[in-house]
Design an enzyme around this catalytic site. Structure first.
Site, PDB file in Angstrom:
ATOM      1  N   GLU A 247      47.920  36.589  41.906  1.00  0.00           N
ATOM      2  CA  GLU A 247      47.884  36.731  40.442  1.00  0.00           C
ATOM      3  C   GLU A 247      47.670  38.205  40.109  1.00  0.00           C
ATOM      4  O   GLU A 247      48.250  38.745  39.177  1.00  0.00           O
ATOM      5  CB  GLU A 247      46.732  35.891  39.869  1.00  0.00           C
ATOM      6  CG  GLU A 247      46.550  36.088  38.379  1.00  0.00           C
ATOM      7  CD  GLU A 247      45.503  35.156  37.777  1.00  0.00           C
ATOM      8  OE1 GLU A 247      45.366  34.017  38.239  1.00  0.00           O
ATOM      9  OE2 GLU A 247      44.806  35.600  36.841  1.00  0.00           O
TER      10      GLU A 247
ATOM     11  N   ARG B 119      50.219  32.046  33.565  1.00  0.00           N
ATOM     12  CA  ARG B 119      50.058  33.496  33.800  1.00  0.00           C
ATOM     13  C   ARG B 119      51.401  34.234  33.680  1.00  0.00           C
ATOM     14  O   ARG B 119      51.686  35.170  34.419  1.00  0.00           O
ATOM     15  CB  ARG B 119      49.417  33.786  35.170  1.00  0.00           C
ATOM     16  CG  ARG B 119      48.064  33.167  35.367  1.00  0.00           C
ATOM     17  CD  ARG B 119      46.999  33.695  34.413  1.00  0.00           C
ATOM     18  NE  ARG B 119      45.826  32.871  34.515  1.00  0.00           N
ATOM     19  CZ  ARG B 119      45.562  31.824  33.714  1.00  0.00           C
ATOM     20  NH1 ARG B 119      46.370  31.525  32.711  1.00  0.00           N
ATOM     21  NH2 ARG B 119      44.489  31.093  33.875  1.00  0.00           N
TER      22      ARG B 119
ATOM     23  N   SER C  49      40.209  36.151  39.815  1.00  0.00           N
ATOM     24  CA  SER C  49      40.895  35.327  40.822  1.00  0.00           C
ATOM     25  C   SER C  49      42.074  36.110  41.370  1.00  0.00           C
ATOM     26  O   SER C  49      42.958  36.511  40.612  1.00  0.00           O
ATOM     27  CB  SER C  49      41.419  34.039  40.189  1.00  0.00           C
ATOM     28  OG  SER C  49      40.336  33.282  39.712  1.00  0.00           O
TER      29      SER C  49
HETATM   30  C1  LIG Z   1      35.426  38.913  36.525  1.00  0.00           C
HETATM   31  C2  LIG Z   1      36.824  38.581  36.075  1.00  0.00           C
HETATM   32  C3  LIG Z   1      37.086  37.342  35.507  1.00  0.00           C
HETATM   33  C4  LIG Z   1      38.387  37.013  35.078  1.00  0.00           C
HETATM   34  N1  LIG Z   1      38.608  35.794  34.524  1.00  0.00           N
HETATM   35  C5  LIG Z   1      39.850  35.473  34.095  1.00  0.00           C
HETATM   36  C6  LIG Z   1      40.120  34.198  33.503  1.00  0.00           C
HETATM   37  O1  LIG Z   1      39.249  33.364  33.344  1.00  0.00           O
HETATM   38  N2  LIG Z   1      41.393  33.944  33.106  1.00  0.00           N
HETATM   39  C7  LIG Z   1      42.409  34.845  33.251  1.00  0.00           C
HETATM   40  O2  LIG Z   1      43.542  34.563  32.851  1.00  0.00           O
HETATM   41  N3  LIG Z   1      42.185  36.058  33.812  1.00  0.00           N
HETATM   42  C8  LIG Z   1      40.939  36.386  34.233  1.00  0.00           C
HETATM   43  N4  LIG Z   1      40.722  37.621  34.803  1.00  0.00           N
HETATM   44  C9  LIG Z   1      41.835  38.546  34.983  1.00  0.00           C
HETATM   45  C10 LIG Z   1      42.086  39.496  33.797  1.00  0.00           C
HETATM   46  O3  LIG Z   1      40.907  39.705  33.049  1.00  0.00           O
HETATM   47  C11 LIG Z   1      43.192  38.970  32.883  1.00  0.00           C
HETATM   48  O4  LIG Z   1      44.411  38.811  33.587  1.00  0.00           O
HETATM   49  C12 LIG Z   1      43.446  39.921  31.702  1.00  0.00           C
HETATM   50  O5  LIG Z   1      44.329  39.330  30.810  1.00  0.00           O
HETATM   51  C13 LIG Z   1      44.017  41.269  32.132  1.00  0.00           C
HETATM   52  O6  LIG Z   1      43.953  42.133  31.012  1.00  0.00           O
HETATM   53  P1  LIG Z   1      43.770  43.708  31.198  1.00  0.00           P
HETATM   54  O7  LIG Z   1      43.768  44.320  29.866  1.00  0.00           O
HETATM   55  O8  LIG Z   1      42.615  43.992  32.072  1.00  0.00           O
HETATM   56  O9  LIG Z   1      45.130  44.034  31.947  1.00  0.00           O
HETATM   57  P2  LIG Z   1      45.356  45.075  33.144  1.00  0.00           P
HETATM   58  O10 LIG Z   1      44.670  44.570  34.368  1.00  0.00           O
HETATM   59  O11 LIG Z   1      45.033  46.447  32.693  1.00  0.00           O
HETATM   60  O12 LIG Z   1      46.920  44.946  33.339  1.00  0.00           O
HETATM   61  C14 LIG Z   1      47.491  43.746  33.799  1.00  0.00           C
HETATM   62  C15 LIG Z   1      48.992  43.822  33.542  1.00  0.00           C
HETATM   63  O13 LIG Z   1      49.189  43.814  32.132  1.00  0.00           O
HETATM   64  C16 LIG Z   1      49.998  44.916  31.738  1.00  0.00           C
HETATM   65  N5  LIG Z   1      49.533  45.349  30.408  1.00  0.00           N
HETATM   66  C17 LIG Z   1      48.267  45.689  30.029  1.00  0.00           C
HETATM   67  N6  LIG Z   1      48.245  46.025  28.736  1.00  0.00           N
HETATM   68  C18 LIG Z   1      49.501  45.909  28.272  1.00  0.00           C
HETATM   69  C19 LIG Z   1      50.131  46.133  27.010  1.00  0.00           C
HETATM   70  N7  LIG Z   1      49.445  46.558  25.937  1.00  0.00           N
HETATM   71  N8  LIG Z   1      51.468  45.909  26.908  1.00  0.00           N
HETATM   72  C20 LIG Z   1      52.192  45.485  27.977  1.00  0.00           C
HETATM   73  N9  LIG Z   1      51.656  45.276  29.187  1.00  0.00           N
HETATM   74  C21 LIG Z   1      50.339  45.470  29.336  1.00  0.00           C
HETATM   75  C22 LIG Z   1      49.762  45.987  32.798  1.00  0.00           C
HETATM   76  O14 LIG Z   1      50.854  46.868  32.892  1.00  0.00           O
HETATM   77  C23 LIG Z   1      49.598  45.130  34.058  1.00  0.00           C
HETATM   78  O15 LIG Z   1      50.843  44.832  34.634  1.00  0.00           O
HETATM   79  C24 LIG Z   1      39.427  37.958  35.234  1.00  0.00           C
HETATM   80  C25 LIG Z   1      39.144  39.219  35.795  1.00  0.00           C
HETATM   81  C26 LIG Z   1      37.861  39.533  36.204  1.00  0.00           C
HETATM   82  C27 LIG Z   1      37.595  40.890  36.791  1.00  0.00           C
END
Ligand SMILES: Cc1cc2nc3c(=O)[nH]c(=O)nc-3n(C[C@H](O)[C@H](O)[C@H](O)COP(=O)(O)OP(=O)(O)OC[C@H]3O[C@@H](n4cnc5c(N)ncnc54)[C@H](O)[C@@H]3O)c2cc1C
Length: 300
Positions: A293, A173, A223
């Site tokens: 996380e 991560r 998580s």
């Molecule tokens: C139901 C559920 C299941 C999930 N399962 C998993 C799983 O199996 N594995 C896993 O790893 N994660 C999981 N996650 C967590 C999440 O989906 C991941 O961490 C995902 O990668 C976050 O992406 P996001 O676009 O939603 O980022 P956000 O939540 O919008 O942002 C997260 C971070 O990334 C940064 N960020 C976003 N976009 C950019 C960009 N373009 N450039 C630079 N920084 C950026 C933001 O500033 C922030 O600090 C889950 C979440 C949920 C709700």
């Protein structure tokens, strides 16, 4: 809230929403308002926003699908940049290039459509491509670092750079982007030719496992904690007797104790209190210190 009127020429044509409640965008359904929520349509609009914000000392941050963040109830000052309009995905041979705002799950479906294998692990991760690179998102033995070839970023100083995956310092991560503050604009993934039916079956299998184990019917942020070395966060929380423990409208999921679900108009403050309580109780019970996380941003 600052007044943006004097910058109207510089910001002309850009989709800006003022004092926009972020709870309608976040997966947890909590969070206060952003002073200025902006949706750049291309990297030039993005660069204009960042340049203006830097020059005028207006804070800014980027969000993807908001599936790994909790926005505090006081909201976010300055610009919040979202990539919903930067979501193009193209396929060239065994390579997929996706803009930051592309939905990760949809990108894995495009890989399936082209019978490309290697991306199945990500089929249920509800993030954007940019957020997934930032987090090095992963599941079921795969992670973004395994398939990324390179990504294009905008540096905080406004320079566009191409980063090779080998220089991304991927870890659990973790990615280089978390250290530099760069903005991911697009990412290139290298996949392999596969058999459509096999890829489809694997994606169905992983989706089934997710639906079986995760409380997907409720708002959450996935998580909440990283996997502690030699343990599983959900198991430690469960053994500490915290399944179903609730503060305000947020509860430790009965189905998967690593998830905290918003069951009844919960707030970010409920989330923060519950996270603190779980960390304290698990430490007392097992001696393990859980590390978050999920990222918490904004003003209380
Ligand atoms: C139901 C559920 C299941 C999930 N399962 C998993 C799983 O199996 N594995 C896993 O790893 N994660 C999981 N996650 C967590 C999440 O989906 C991941 O961490 C995902 O990668 C976050 O992406 P996001 O676009 O939603 O980022 P956000 O939540 O919008 O942002 C997260 C971070 O990334 C940064 N960020 C976003 N976009 C950019 C960009 N373009 N450039 C630079 N920084 C950026 C933001 O500033 C922030 O600090 C889950 C979440 C949920 C709700």
């Amino acid at each position: 809230m600052q007044n943006l009127e004097k910058y109207s020429v510089e910001l002309e044509g850009i989709d800006i929403r003022f004092n926009e409640p972020l709870s309608q965008y976040t997966y947890t359904k909590v969070g206060g308002a952003a002073d200025f929520l902006v949706f750049p349509r291309n990297r030039y609009e993005l660069a204009r926003i960042v340049k203006l914000a830097n020059r005028e000392n207006i804070p800014w941050l980027v969000l993807g699908n908001s599936s790994n963040i909790i926005v505090r109830d006081g909201g976010i000052r300055g610009f919040v940049i979202m990539f919903d309009k930067l979501n193009n995905v193209t396929v060239d041979g065994y390579t997929i290039e996706a803009e930051a705002g592309a939905n990760l799950t949809q990108t894995t479906r495009i890989a399936l459509h082209h019978s490309l294998t290697g991306f199945e692990f990500a089929c249920g991760i509800p993030g954007s491509v940019g957020g997934a690179v930032f987090m090095n998102a992963g599941a079921y033995g795969g992670e973004i670092g395994h398939v990324l070839v390179s990504c294009k970023v905008l540096t905080p100083e406004g320079e566009i750079k191409n980063l090779d995956a080998r220089d991304m310092r991927f870890g659990y991560r973790h990615s280089l982007i978390q250290e530099t503050g760069d903005i991911v604009i697009s990412a290139k993934f290298g996949l392999a030719p596969g058999v459509h039916q096999n890829i489809h079956q694997e994606m169905e299998r992983l989706t089934y496992l997710r639906e079986l184990k995760q409380p997907l019917e409720y708002p959450s942020c996935g998580s909440v904690f990283k996997r502690p070395l030699g343990h599983f966060a959900g198991q430690l929380i469960s053994e500490a007797g915290l399944k179903g423990y609730r503060i305000g409208g947020v509860e430790v999921s009965e189905k998967h104790a690593g998830f905290m679900i918003n069951v009844d108009h919960g707030t970010a403050s409920d989330y923060e209190k519950l996270i603190a309580h779980v960390i304290k109780t698990v430490k007392e019970h097992s001696g393990v210190t859980l590390e978050r996380e999920v990222r918490i941003i904004g003003e209380a």
